[in-house]
Scaffold this motif. Structure first.
Motif, PDB file in Angstrom:
ATOM      1  N   MET A   1       0.839  -1.208   0.000  1.00 25.60           N
ATOM      2  CA  MET A   1       0.000   0.000   0.000  1.00 25.60           C
ATOM      3  C   MET A   1       0.871   1.254   0.000  1.00 25.60           C
ATOM      4  O   MET A   1       0.528   2.255  -0.632  1.00 25.60           O
ATOM      5  CB  MET A   1      -0.917   0.003   1.219  1.00 25.60           C
ATOM      6  CG  MET A   1      -2.027  -1.041   1.168  1.00 25.60           C
ATOM      7  SD  MET A   1      -3.067  -0.889  -0.315  1.00 25.60           S
ATOM      8  CE  MET A   1      -3.675   0.797  -0.136  1.00 25.60           C
ATOM      9  N   LEU A   2       1.994   1.191   0.704  1.00 30.74           N
ATOM     10  CA  LEU A   2       2.925   2.318   0.726  1.00 30.74           C
ATOM     11  C   LEU A   2       3.469   2.591  -0.675  1.00 30.74           C
ATOM     12  O   LEU A   2       3.539   3.755  -1.117  1.00 30.74           O
ATOM     13  CB  LEU A   2       4.069   2.011   1.697  1.00 30.74           C
ATOM     14  CG  LEU A   2       5.128   3.103   1.905  1.00 30.74           C
ATOM     15  CD1 LEU A   2       4.499   4.360   2.471  1.00 30.74           C
ATOM     16  CD2 LEU A   2       6.237   2.585   2.819  1.00 30.74           C
ATOM     17  N   TRP A   3       3.823   1.533  -1.377  1.00 30.08           N
ATOM     18  CA  TRP A   3       4.331   1.680  -2.744  1.00 30.08           C
ATOM     19  C   TRP A   3       3.250   2.197  -3.687  1.00 30.08           C
ATOM     20  O   TRP A   3       3.532   3.018  -4.559  1.00 30.08           O
ATOM     21  CB  TRP A   3       4.866   0.348  -3.239  1.00 30.08           C
ATOM     22  CG  TRP A   3       5.306   0.379  -4.678  1.00 30.08           C
ATOM     23  CD1 TRP A   3       4.677  -0.153  -5.761  1.00 30.08           C
ATOM     24  CD2 TRP A   3       6.484   1.027  -5.181  1.00 30.08           C
ATOM     25  NE1 TRP A   3       5.361   0.112  -6.905  1.00 30.08           N
ATOM     26  CE2 TRP A   3       6.492   0.834  -6.586  1.00 30.08           C
ATOM     27  CE3 TRP A   3       7.526   1.745  -4.586  1.00 30.08           C
ATOM     28  CZ2 TRP A   3       7.497   1.334  -7.392  1.00 30.08           C
ATOM     29  CZ3 TRP A   3       8.528   2.245  -5.398  1.00 30.08           C
ATOM     30  CH2 TRP A   3       8.508   2.043  -6.786  1.00 30.08           C
ATOM     31  N   LYS A   4       2.018   1.735  -3.501  1.00 32.21           N
ATOM     32  CA  LYS A   4       0.910   2.199  -4.338  1.00 32.21           C
ATOM     33  C   LYS A   4       0.706   3.706  -4.194  1.00 32.21           C
ATOM     34  O   LYS A   4       0.553   4.420  -5.191  1.00 32.21           O
ATOM     35  CB  LYS A   4      -0.378   1.460  -3.952  1.00 32.21           C
ATOM     36  CG  LYS A   4      -1.607   1.929  -4.714  1.00 32.21           C
ATOM     37  CD  LYS A   4      -2.869   1.231  -4.226  1.00 32.21           C
ATOM     38  CE  LYS A   4      -4.097   1.780  -4.940  1.00 32.21           C
ATOM     39  NZ  LYS A   4      -5.351   1.134  -4.457  1.00 32.21           N
ATOM     40  N   ILE A   5       0.705   4.182  -2.962  1.00 32.64           N
ATOM     41  CA  ILE A   5       0.511   5.620  -2.720  1.00 32.64           C
ATOM     42  C   ILE A   5       1.687   6.419  -3.268  1.00 32.64           C
ATOM     43  O   ILE A   5       1.503   7.467  -3.896  1.00 32.64           O
ATOM     44  CB  ILE A   5       0.315   5.887  -1.211  1.00 32.64           C
ATOM     45  CG1 ILE A   5      -1.007   5.278  -0.742  1.00 32.64           C
ATOM     46  CG2 ILE A   5       0.339   7.391  -0.916  1.00 32.64           C
ATOM     47  CD1 ILE A   5      -1.240   5.368   0.744  1.00 32.64           C
ATOM     48  N   TYR A   6       2.898   5.912  -3.056  1.00 34.10           N
ATOM     49  CA  TYR A   6       4.086   6.596  -3.570  1.00 34.10           C
ATOM     50  C   TYR A   6       4.027   6.694  -5.100  1.00 34.10           C
ATOM     51  O   TYR A   6       4.323   7.755  -5.677  1.00 34.10           O
ATOM     52  CB  TYR A   6       5.337   5.838  -3.143  1.00 34.10           C
ATOM     53  CG  TYR A   6       6.614   6.364  -3.765  1.00 34.10           C
ATOM     54  CD1 TYR A   6       7.222   7.523  -3.293  1.00 34.10           C
ATOM     55  CD2 TYR A   6       7.202   5.686  -4.843  1.00 34.10           C
ATOM     56  CE1 TYR A   6       8.385   8.012  -3.873  1.00 34.10           C
ATOM     57  CE2 TYR A   6       8.366   6.166  -5.427  1.00 34.10           C
ATOM     58  CZ  TYR A   6       8.951   7.326  -4.935  1.00 34.10           C
ATOM     59  OH  TYR A   6      10.093   7.805  -5.519  1.00 34.10           O
ATOM     60  N   SER A   7       3.620   5.622  -5.743  1.00 33.58           N
ATOM     61  CA  SER A   7       3.524   5.607  -7.205  1.00 33.58           C
ATOM     62  C   SER A   7       2.499   6.605  -7.707  1.00 33.58           C
ATOM     63  O   SER A   7       2.721   7.296  -8.718  1.00 33.58           O
ATOM     64  CB  SER A   7       3.167   4.199  -7.696  1.00 33.58           C
ATOM     65  OG  SER A   7       4.144   3.258  -7.300  1.00 33.58           O
ATOM     66  N   LEU A   8       1.351   6.706  -7.009  1.00 32.74           N
ATOM     67  CA  LEU A   8       0.308   7.656  -7.401  1.00 32.74           C
ATOM     68  C   LEU A   8       0.797   9.097  -7.255  1.00 32.74           C
ATOM     69  O   LEU A   8       0.531   9.936  -8.110  1.00 32.74           O
ATOM     70  CB  LEU A   8      -0.949   7.429  -6.556  1.00 32.74           C
ATOM     71  CG  LEU A   8      -1.797   6.199  -6.897  1.00 32.74           C
ATOM     72  CD1 LEU A   8      -2.868   5.985  -5.833  1.00 32.74           C
ATOM     73  CD2 LEU A   8      -2.435   6.356  -8.272  1.00 32.74           C
ATOM     74  N   ILE A   9       1.492   9.368  -6.170  1.00 30.59           N
ATOM     75  CA  ILE A   9       2.007  10.728  -5.931  1.00 30.59           C
ATOM     76  C   ILE A   9       2.976  11.138  -7.037  1.00 30.59           C
ATOM     77  O   ILE A   9       2.901  12.245  -7.566  1.00 30.59           O
ATOM     78  CB  ILE A   9       2.697  10.804  -4.550  1.00 30.59           C
ATOM     79  CG1 ILE A   9       1.660  10.705  -3.437  1.00 30.59           C
ATOM     80  CG2 ILE A   9       3.481  12.105  -4.418  1.00 30.59           C
ATOM     81  CD1 ILE A   9       2.254  10.585  -2.057  1.00 30.59           C
TER      82      ILE A   9
END
Length: 406
Positions: free
Chosen positions: A104-112
């Motif tokens: 989930m951390l990687w998903k949010i980082y990717s979206l940002i």
């Protein structure tokens, strides 16, 4: 106004005398609304005056809720789920948490990065969380793993052992980090209040620490709000203070609601069922969005809010009768769970410690029916480790009985 005060005070006295616990459901609700009304009179603000619509509504809500919870608590219930959680399931929860959080951390980082949201990261994290960005309408806060993470943490806290200290610390940090990633005050409250409730039920802390913690949380939330609104331009003004906007503004906002004004039957009260029906293709009616429209709540119309207190969905759908019957049914629900807590039911203790936030935040909005999906997840995740243990014990007993019979 006088009737509302009398109803709330009587409800508070009855709950304190019969429950004798500060975290009994009716005690929380009555004390909360007594504080909110008194604060509305004493605290300096320029909000619109409260009228009969709010006072009648809150009298029905507190009175029916208190009666239902105390009635349910008076009914005898069996003690169950008193054993320790299944160790294999407990370890599985922990491993799943360690795997899913980085994802989930990687998903949010990717979206940002992909959406170019690196400016004012705190503000954009919140916008991303509530789905207020094109292409991410569901929002990152719609994370089913979050309920698993908080339950896993509370299981470790409830059954704490010194050898698992680092596991507890890691789970706490994961949950705190998630709250920061979605910049949600409710998520922070879930962690802090559920921790306090568990420690209180285990007699590790005294009630005075709860009050001190709430004061610290209030200061912390004020800081969070400042950080989240730091994107305002120099010519823009924050024409409110944190307490007025978040604690008091919902009450005058409720006065603007017209009863029986919903387009579809119970579209706010039964939003969860409309959402499920739509996904299953049973209903063509779209579920109402949880984020409501802003309305001005002060005399010069410089302050607006989109919170309308817990009374909003029931009153908008069904009027005063909706408030009364909803309070009664929800009161039965909380009374049943709290009775289980008093019977030392472990999964219900975990569930109730999280649901306390729904009771404490009633001055903002309705968070029991509207978060029914989250509550169901909490109930399931909290019960599985104990049910699994029960199944293993029953299977072992059956094997022993079969052996003796043979």
């Amino acid at each position: 106004m006088i009737i509302a005060l009398i109803t709330i005070i009587i409800s508070l006295v009855l709950s304190l005398s019969l429950s004798n616990k500060i975290f009994a459901p009716a005690t929380i609700v009555a004390a909360l609304w007594l504080f909110c009304i008194m604060a509305y009179w004493i605290y300096p603000h320029n909000l619109l005056a409260l009228k009969d619509q709010f006072y009648i509504g809150i009298s029905l809500w507190v009175g029916a809720f208190t009666f239902a919870t105390l009635l349910t608590q008076s009914i005898s219930q069996k003690s169950n789920n008193l054993t320790l959680p299944n160790e294999k399931i407990r370890n599985l929860y922990y491993i799943l948490t360690l795997i899913t959080f980085p994802l989930m951390l990687w998903k949010i980082y990717s979206l940002i990065i992909s959406l170019g949201l690196t400016n004012n990261i705190f503000y954009n994290l919140r916008v991303l969380a509530i789905g207020n960005i094109k292409g991410v309408e569901d929002g990152t806060s719609q994370n089913y793993f979050a309920s698993l993470w908080i339950v896993t943490y509370l299981i470790e806290l409830l059954h704490f052992r010194k050898k698992n200290l680092w596991r507890l610390i890691i789970l706490f940090l994961i949950n705190i980090s998630w709250a920061f990633l979605v910049m949600s005050k409710t998520s922070f409250l879930n962690i802090f209040l559920s921790t306090m409730v568990i420690l209180l039920f285990k007699n590790i802390i005294k009630p005075k620490y709860i009050y001190l913690s709430l004061a610290a949380i209030f200061i912390f939330f004020t800081s969070i709000q400042i950080v989240r609104t730091s994107n305002l331009k120099k010519n823009e003004k924050l024409s409110y203070d944190f307490f007025t906007l978040y604690v008091l503004s919902g009450m005058p906002a409720f006065e603007t609601i017209k009863p029986h004004s919903s387009e579809n039957l119970g579209e706010n009260t039964f939003r969860f069922f409309y959402a499920v029906g739509q996904k299953l293709g049973i209903s063509e009616i779209k579920a109402k969005k949880p984020i409501l429209k802003y309305v001005p709540v002060n005399k010069d119309k410089t302050m607006s809010t989109n919170v309308y207190t817990t009374l909003y969905p029931f009153f908008k759908d069904f009027g005063f009768s909706g408030i009364f019957y909803s309070a009664f049914l929800i009161g039965i629900f909380y009374g049943y769970i709290y009775k289980k807590v008093l019977k030392k039911n472990n999964p219900m203790t975990i569930t109730y410690s999280i649901l306390v936030v729904s009771l404490v935040t009633q001055f903002m909005n309705e968070t029991t029916i509207s978060t029914l999906s989250f509550i169901i997840q909490i109930l399931i995740f909290s019960h599985i480790p104990y049910w699994s243990n029960y199944i293993v014990i029953r299977a072992s007993k059956n094997e022993i009985e079969s052996y003796h019979q043979s």
